[in-house]
Design a protein around this motif. Structure first.
Motif, PDB file in Angstrom:
ATOM      1  N   LEU A  94      -4.315 -53.835   9.881  1.00 42.28           N
ATOM      2  CA  LEU A  94      -4.935 -52.823   8.938  1.00 42.28           C
ATOM      3  C   LEU A  94      -3.988 -51.795   8.185  1.00 42.28           C
ATOM      4  N   THR A  95      -2.986 -51.454   9.076  1.00 42.86           N
ATOM      5  CA  THR A  95      -2.139 -50.341   8.412  1.00 42.86           C
ATOM      6  C   THR A  95      -1.402 -51.300   7.213  1.00 42.86           C
ATOM      7  N   THR A  96      -0.938 -52.646   7.476  1.00 43.56           N
ATOM      8  CA  THR A  96      -0.271 -53.236   6.435  1.00 43.56           C
ATOM      9  C   THR A  96      -1.330 -53.400   5.279  1.00 43.56           C
ATOM     10  N   ARG A  97      -2.590 -53.805   5.390  1.00 44.09           N
ATOM     11  CA  ARG A  97      -3.271 -54.232   4.217  1.00 44.09           C
ATOM     12  C   ARG A  97      -3.634 -53.062   3.336  1.00 44.09           C
ATOM     13  N   LEU A  98      -3.909 -51.545   4.163  1.00 42.80           N
ATOM     14  CA  LEU A  98      -4.258 -50.561   3.465  1.00 42.80           C
ATOM     15  C   LEU A  98      -2.950 -50.195   2.565  1.00 42.80           C
ATOM     16  N   SER A  99      -1.688 -50.222   3.240  1.00 40.82           N
ATOM     17  CA  SER A  99      -0.460 -49.854   2.317  1.00 40.82           C
ATOM     18  C   SER A  99      -0.483 -50.717   1.064  1.00 40.82           C
ATOM     19  N   CYS A 100      -0.804 -51.923   1.520  1.00 37.20           N
ATOM     20  CA  CYS A 100      -0.803 -53.086   0.049  1.00 37.20           C
ATOM     21  C   CYS A 100      -1.821 -52.312  -0.883  1.00 37.20           C
ATOM     22  N   TRP A 101      -3.048 -51.876  -0.451  1.00 41.51           N
ATOM     23  CA  TRP A 101      -3.946 -51.139  -1.375  1.00 41.51           C
ATOM     24  C   TRP A 101      -3.479 -49.967  -2.245  1.00 41.51           C
ATOM     25  N   LEU A 102      -2.711 -49.401  -1.577  1.00 40.67           N
ATOM     26  CA  LEU A 102      -1.945 -48.197  -2.119  1.00 40.67           C
ATOM     27  C   LEU A 102      -1.020 -48.439  -2.992  1.00 40.67           C
ATOM     28  N   SER A 103      -0.460 -49.494  -3.001  1.00 40.41           N
ATOM     29  CA  SER A 103       0.824 -49.892  -3.846  1.00 40.41           C
ATOM     30  C   SER A 103       0.719 -49.597  -5.105  1.00 40.41           C
ATOM     31  N   ASP A 104      -0.395 -49.791  -5.855  1.00 44.32           N
ATOM     32  CA  ASP A 104      -0.348 -49.461  -7.318  1.00 44.32           C
ATOM     33  C   ASP A 104       0.086 -48.154  -7.664  1.00 44.32           C
ATOM     34  N   GLY A 105       0.126 -47.351  -6.668  1.00 47.70           N
ATOM     35  CA  GLY A 105       0.618 -45.707  -6.860  1.00 47.70           C
ATOM     36  C   GLY A 105      -0.573 -44.753  -7.515  1.00 47.70           C
ATOM     37  N   GLN A 106      -1.809 -45.442  -7.523  1.00 50.72           N
ATOM     38  CA  GLN A 106      -2.801 -44.572  -8.219  1.00 50.72           C
ATOM     39  C   GLN A 106      -3.736 -44.034  -7.293  1.00 50.72           C
ATOM     40  N   ARG A 107      -3.734 -44.559  -5.848  1.00 53.42           N
ATOM     41  CA  ARG A 107      -4.645 -43.957  -4.796  1.00 53.42           C
ATOM     42  C   ARG A 107      -4.101 -43.125  -3.778  1.00 53.42           C
ATOM     43  N   ALA A 108      -4.599 -42.588  -2.988  1.00 52.57           N
ATOM     44  CA  ALA A 108      -4.142 -42.120  -1.917  1.00 52.57           C
ATOM     45  C   ALA A 108      -5.115 -42.261  -0.482  1.00 52.57           C
ATOM     46  N   ILE A 109      -4.568 -41.940   0.701  1.00 51.52           N
ATOM     47  CA  ILE A 109      -5.518 -42.063   1.836  1.00 51.52           C
ATOM     48  C   ILE A 109      -5.369 -40.909   2.628  1.00 51.52           C
ATOM     49  N   LEU A 110      -6.737 -40.367   2.999  1.00 53.65           N
ATOM     50  CA  LEU A 110      -6.599 -39.128   4.098  1.00 53.65           C
ATOM     51  C   LEU A 110      -7.227 -39.588   5.439  1.00 53.65           C
ATOM     52  N   ILE A 111      -6.617 -39.474   6.302  1.00 54.18           N
ATOM     53  CA  ILE A 111      -6.943 -40.022   7.807  1.00 54.18           C
ATOM     54  C   ILE A 111      -7.445 -38.855   8.384  1.00 54.18           C
ATOM     55  N   LEU A 112      -8.403 -39.135   9.105  1.00 52.77           N
ATOM     56  CA  LEU A 112      -9.051 -37.814  10.234  1.00 52.77           C
ATOM     57  C   LEU A 112      -8.695 -38.481  11.451  1.00 52.77           C
ATOM     58  N   GLN A 113      -8.014 -38.006  12.535  1.00 59.10           N
ATOM     59  CA  GLN A 113      -7.820 -38.277  13.679  1.00 59.10           C
ATOM     60  C   GLN A 113      -7.603 -37.246  14.696  1.00 59.10           C
ATOM     61  N   HIS A 114      -7.618 -37.666  15.991  1.00 56.96           N
ATOM     62  CA  HIS A 114      -7.400 -36.565  17.129  1.00 56.96           C
ATOM     63  C   HIS A 114      -5.775 -36.127  17.047  1.00 56.96           C
ATOM     64  N   LYS A 115      -5.078 -36.942  16.758  1.00 57.04           N
ATOM     65  CA  LYS A 115      -3.702 -36.755  16.931  1.00 57.04           C
ATOM     66  C   LYS A 115      -2.847 -37.467  15.955  1.00 57.04           C
ATOM     67  N   ALA A 116      -1.516 -37.268  15.689  1.00 56.73           N
ATOM     68  CA  ALA A 116      -0.775 -38.174  14.937  1.00 56.73           C
ATOM     69  C   ALA A 116      -0.251 -39.169  15.671  1.00 56.73           C
ATOM     70  N   ASP A 117      -0.522 -40.379  15.002  1.00 57.15           N
ATOM     71  CA  ASP A 117       0.002 -41.720  16.074  1.00 57.15           C
ATOM     72  C   ASP A 117       1.323 -42.411  15.581  1.00 57.15           C
ATOM     73  N   GLY A 118       2.084 -41.610  14.875  1.00 53.69           N
ATOM     74  CA  GLY A 118       3.355 -42.107  14.579  1.00 53.69           C
ATOM     75  C   GLY A 118       3.385 -43.652  13.811  1.00 53.69           C
TER      76      GLY A 118
END
Length: 219
Positions: free
Chosen positions: A182-206
């Motif tokens: 899922l991380t890899t595919r979302l990274s590909c979705w971001l690759s055009d440089g026109q989008r951003a992702i905000l993730i809400l979670q209990h703690k940073a997962d590294g």
């Protein structure tokens, strides 16, 4: 609103309803291409802050701006056209998978729905079913597991073609291999440089996002 980015958050604090507690004060900036993790304990106000970015809660002047324009001078509809949220527990009406996806974009064709499902790592379990996109979702999501429903909710948010995608605990309940895909595919979705992702979670997962601009905001 001519452009969404950068989104500037300056000393922002909001409440979910009149009389409700205020969220912690936060300041950060979102640029196109960013991956931001907004972390904090359950109930601290992560979802409320995310909803404020979507203009679903009142924001005081000077606390939030889009593309250099104060949020108070921006139409809410204009913001909602550019930001989509995939909640931890998405709501579904009885109907087919295609019906649910098209709630985000009624004119979406099959190829576009397939692409959204692939990015959300939902294509395999949908097309493993004989009816594929015409598979039925029952009352309260009957017929699909909780994890599958979350990924269908993500696919629906992706189909809206947002510039900012907000994800609430997107990796909850996923094994490492699936979370990495899922991380890899979302990274590909971001690759055009026109989008951003905000993730809400209990703690940073590294998690190893390839984006150099990935960072965390702790509440």
């Amino acid at each position: 609103m001519e452009r969404l980015f950068p989104i500037e958050v300056r000393g922002l604090t909001v409440s979910a309803a009149p009389g409700a507690p205020q969220t912690p004060v936060v300041s950060f900036r979102i640029e196109a291409g960013d991956v931001i993790q907004l972390t904090g304990a359950s109930g601290v106000g992560k979802s409320t802050l995310a909803e404020a970015l979507m203009r679903l809660h009142p924001v005081a002047p000077g606390m939030l701006s889009y593309g250099g324009v104060d949020a108070c001078g921006v139409r809410i509809a204009s913001v909602l056209e550019r930001i989509a949220m995939s909640p931890q527990m998405p709501a579904f009406l009885p109907g087919t998978v295609a019906d649910q996806l098209r709630l985000a974009r009624p004119e979406a064709n099959e190829a576009e729905m397939r692409a959204a499902l692939e990015t959300a790592v939902a294509d395999e379990f949908v097309f493993a079913r004989a009816d594929g996109l015409e598979s039925r979702i029952g009352e309260a999501g009957a017929g699909f597991s909780g994890g599958e429903l979350r990924r269908l909710g993500l696919a629906r948010a992706l189909l809206a073609e947002p510039e900012l995608l907000i994800l609430d605990e997107p990796f909850a309940g996923l094994d490492k291999a699936l979370a990495d895909r899922l991380t890899t595919r979302l990274s590909c979705w971001l690759s055009d440089g026109q989008r951003a992702i905000l993730i809400l979670q209990h703690k940073a997962d590294g998690r190893g996002w390839p984006q150099k601009t990935a960072f965390s905001v702790v509440l």
